[in-house]
Design a protein around this motif. Structure first.
Motif, PDB file in Angstrom:
ATOM      1  N   UNK A  56       0.586  -1.315   0.250  1.00 11.15           N
ATOM      2  CA  UNK A  56       0.292  -0.239  -0.355  1.00 11.15           C
ATOM      3  C   UNK A  56       0.912   1.424  -0.331  1.00 11.15           C
ATOM      4  N   UNK A  57       0.388   2.459  -0.485  1.00 13.23           N
ATOM      5  CA  UNK A  57       0.607   3.371  -0.738  1.00 13.23           C
ATOM      6  C   UNK A  57      -0.231   4.531   0.239  1.00 13.23           C
ATOM      7  N   UNK A  58      -0.574   5.337  -0.550  1.00 14.38           N
ATOM      8  CA  UNK A  58      -1.575   5.961   0.121  1.00 14.38           C
ATOM      9  C   UNK A  58      -2.881   5.315   0.540  1.00 14.38           C
ATOM     10  N   UNK A  59      -3.330   5.385   2.083  1.00 16.26           N
ATOM     11  CA  UNK A  59      -4.680   4.878   2.990  1.00 16.26           C
ATOM     12  C   UNK A  59      -5.389   6.097   3.217  1.00 16.26           C
ATOM     13  N   UNK A  60      -6.622   5.957   2.657  1.00 13.25           N
ATOM     14  CA  UNK A  60      -7.451   6.700   2.951  1.00 13.25           C
ATOM     15  C   UNK A  60      -9.041   6.281   3.263  1.00 13.25           C
ATOM     16  N   UNK A  61     -10.000   6.888   4.616  1.00 18.00           N
ATOM     17  CA  UNK A  61     -11.013   5.784   4.630  1.00 18.00           C
ATOM     18  C   UNK A  61     -11.847   6.942   5.173  1.00 18.00           C
ATOM     19  N   UNK A  62     -13.235   6.933   5.325  1.00 21.33           N
ATOM     20  CA  UNK A  62     -14.311   7.375   5.857  1.00 21.33           C
ATOM     21  C   UNK A  62     -15.539   6.760   6.325  1.00 21.33           C
ATOM     22  N   UNK A  63     -16.382   6.716   6.692  1.00 20.32           N
ATOM     23  CA  UNK A  63     -17.528   5.892   7.257  1.00 20.32           C
ATOM     24  C   UNK A  63     -17.733   6.103   8.910  1.00 20.32           C
ATOM     25  N   UNK A  73      -1.307  -0.373  12.616  1.00 18.07           N
ATOM     26  CA  UNK A  73       0.206   0.313  11.822  1.00 18.07           C
ATOM     27  C   UNK A  73       0.587   1.103  10.817  1.00 18.07           C
ATOM     28  N   UNK A  74      -0.524   1.242  10.338  1.00 24.01           N
ATOM     29  CA  UNK A  74      -0.404   3.023   8.956  1.00 24.01           C
ATOM     30  C   UNK A  74      -1.483   3.371   9.286  1.00 24.01           C
ATOM     31  N   UNK A  75      -1.875   4.420  10.127  1.00 20.58           N
ATOM     32  CA  UNK A  75      -3.026   5.058  10.043  1.00 20.58           C
ATOM     33  C   UNK A  75      -3.568   5.794   9.161  1.00 20.58           C
ATOM     34  N   UNK A  76      -4.961   5.405   8.080  1.00 19.50           N
ATOM     35  CA  UNK A  76      -5.241   6.197   7.480  1.00 19.50           C
ATOM     36  C   UNK A  76      -5.724   7.430   7.073  1.00 19.50           C
ATOM     37  N   UNK A  77      -5.655   8.115   6.097  1.00 27.32           N
ATOM     38  CA  UNK A  77      -6.338   9.460   6.581  1.00 27.32           C
ATOM     39  C   UNK A  77      -7.872   9.153   6.515  1.00 27.32           C
ATOM     40  N   UNK A  78      -8.256   9.943   7.704  1.00 21.66           N
ATOM     41  CA  UNK A  78      -9.698  10.311   7.714  1.00 21.66           C
ATOM     42  C   UNK A  78     -10.576  11.282   7.114  1.00 21.66           C
ATOM     43  N   UNK A  79     -11.803  11.009   6.123  1.00 20.33           N
ATOM     44  CA  UNK A  79     -12.436  12.356   5.284  1.00 20.33           C
ATOM     45  C   UNK A  79     -13.619  11.697   6.197  1.00 20.33           C
ATOM     46  N   UNK A  80     -13.865  13.252   5.983  1.00 21.95           N
ATOM     47  CA  UNK A  80     -15.537  13.594   6.189  1.00 21.95           C
ATOM     48  C   UNK A  80     -16.616  12.383   5.197  1.00 21.95           C
ATOM     49  N   UNK A  81     -17.690  11.799   5.884  1.00 25.20           N
ATOM     50  CA  UNK A  81     -18.292  10.973   5.180  1.00 25.20           C
ATOM     51  C   UNK A  81     -19.193  11.336   3.627  1.00 25.20           C
ATOM     52  N   UNK A 287      -8.197  12.732  -0.557  1.00 29.91           N
ATOM     53  CA  UNK A 287      -6.653  12.171   0.386  1.00 29.91           C
ATOM     54  C   UNK A 287      -5.466  13.161  -1.080  1.00 29.91           C
ATOM     55  N   UNK A 288      -5.897  12.587  -1.933  1.00 32.25           N
ATOM     56  CA  UNK A 288      -5.018  12.943  -2.777  1.00 32.25           C
ATOM     57  C   UNK A 288      -4.371  14.480  -2.573  1.00 32.25           C
TER      58      UNK A 288
END
Length: 301
Positions: A56-63, A73-81, A287-288
């Protein structure tokens, strides 16, 4: 899913109450070329194994479940749902074959349902919602049929006749005695004459579909009355209601109920291709671009 070896993947995750939806895009490539992965939200071991199986490179998460990954271990960037859904919708509309009205409504049918107003500049506002959704289908399926499997309920609903479970206007009024269609539902489950699994499944789908569409249609009517765009049309324009979300997957009966009832309210139903991945796609794209993450919720005292 078999992914190319040696590639680095940017990952967008939408962690809902029932499912985790993931999109994977080769690093440096447009999000238009994405692969998908879906698993049950409760199956954290499967999600963890999948993420460990790829580079994995960049990891983003929502929800709602995204904050659980804060200690990964590699926390994702969090985004408003809701912002993620708006961005994801715009990406998916590039290949949808239609352009919705400006403004329009985006209805996210997940475990529950959110109704979003979307304006052309990309502004997204949650204007309403309901606790009815895919969670209702699965819960009532378990209680009434002993099984809440999504695919099973969809298949049973196709075979069923909900008029043996629901009370219709025609059951209450003689023909011509009221200015309402005879096949309109007067009371969900109000007749209750059948215990057939197909009939019950069709009635459950009808209960959810009708009420979601009626609520969306009411918001569409308000939008039409309040928006200068529609006021200038002097009543000639129709507000588009875009339905999306994992609850629609394989649910032909639900789609038809949503389309029919939305039309009855004076709005137009459309279905967003790939819409269940709108949140994950939007989270990755935001996130990008370096969009700031929302603050995490406060810890309970």
């Amino acid at each position: 899913m078999v992914l190319g070896r040696g590639k680095t993947w940017d990952v967008g995750l939408d962690l809902g109450a029932t499912l985790v939806k993931a999109v994977l895009v080769p690093e440096g490539r447009s999000v238009a070329s994405y692969e998908t992965f879906v698993c049950a939200a409760r199956d954290t071991a499967l999600l963890d194994a999948f993420l460990r199986s790829i580079r994995t490179g960049l990891v983003a998460a929502t929800g709602g479940g995204s904050y659980r990954l804060a200690e990964a271990p590699i926390p994702p960037s969090l985004v408003n749902e809701f912002e993620a859904w708006g961005v994801g919708e715009r990406l998916l509309l590039q290949t949808a074959g239609f352009v919705p009205t400006d403004p329009h409504l985006l209805v996210s049918l997940g475990t529950g349902t959110s109704i979003l107003r979307v304006d052309a500049p990309g502004r997204v506002t949650r204007v309403g919602g309901t606790a009815l959704g895919g969670g209702t289908l699965r819960g009532l399926g378990r209680l009434l049929l002993g099984d809440g499997d999504h695919e099973m309920l969809a298949a049973l609903a196709r075979q069923g006749d909900r008029t043996r479970v629901d009370l219709t206007v025609g059951d209450v009024y003689p023909t011509g005695q009221i200015a309402l269609p005879a096949d309109l539902t007067a009371a969900n489950f109000g007749k209750g004459q059948s215990r057939s699994p197909g009939d019950l499944a069709a009635a459950v789908v009808g209960l959810v579909g009708e009420n979601v569409a009626l609520l969306a249609g009411a918001h569409a009517a308000f939008l039409r009355a309040a928006s200068p765009t529609f006021r200038r049309s002097r009543g000639q324009a129709t507000v588009d209601v875009l339905y999306a979300g994992s609850t629609l997957r394989g649910q032909d009966v639900l789609r038809q109920v949503l389309a029919d009832v939305t039309a009855m309210t004076g709005a137009r139903a459309r279905f967003l291709p790939g819409g269940e991945f709108a949140g994950a796609l939007g989270a990755l794209e935001m996130t990008r671009r370096g969009v700031p993450a929302p603050a995490p919720p406060a810890s309970p005292r």
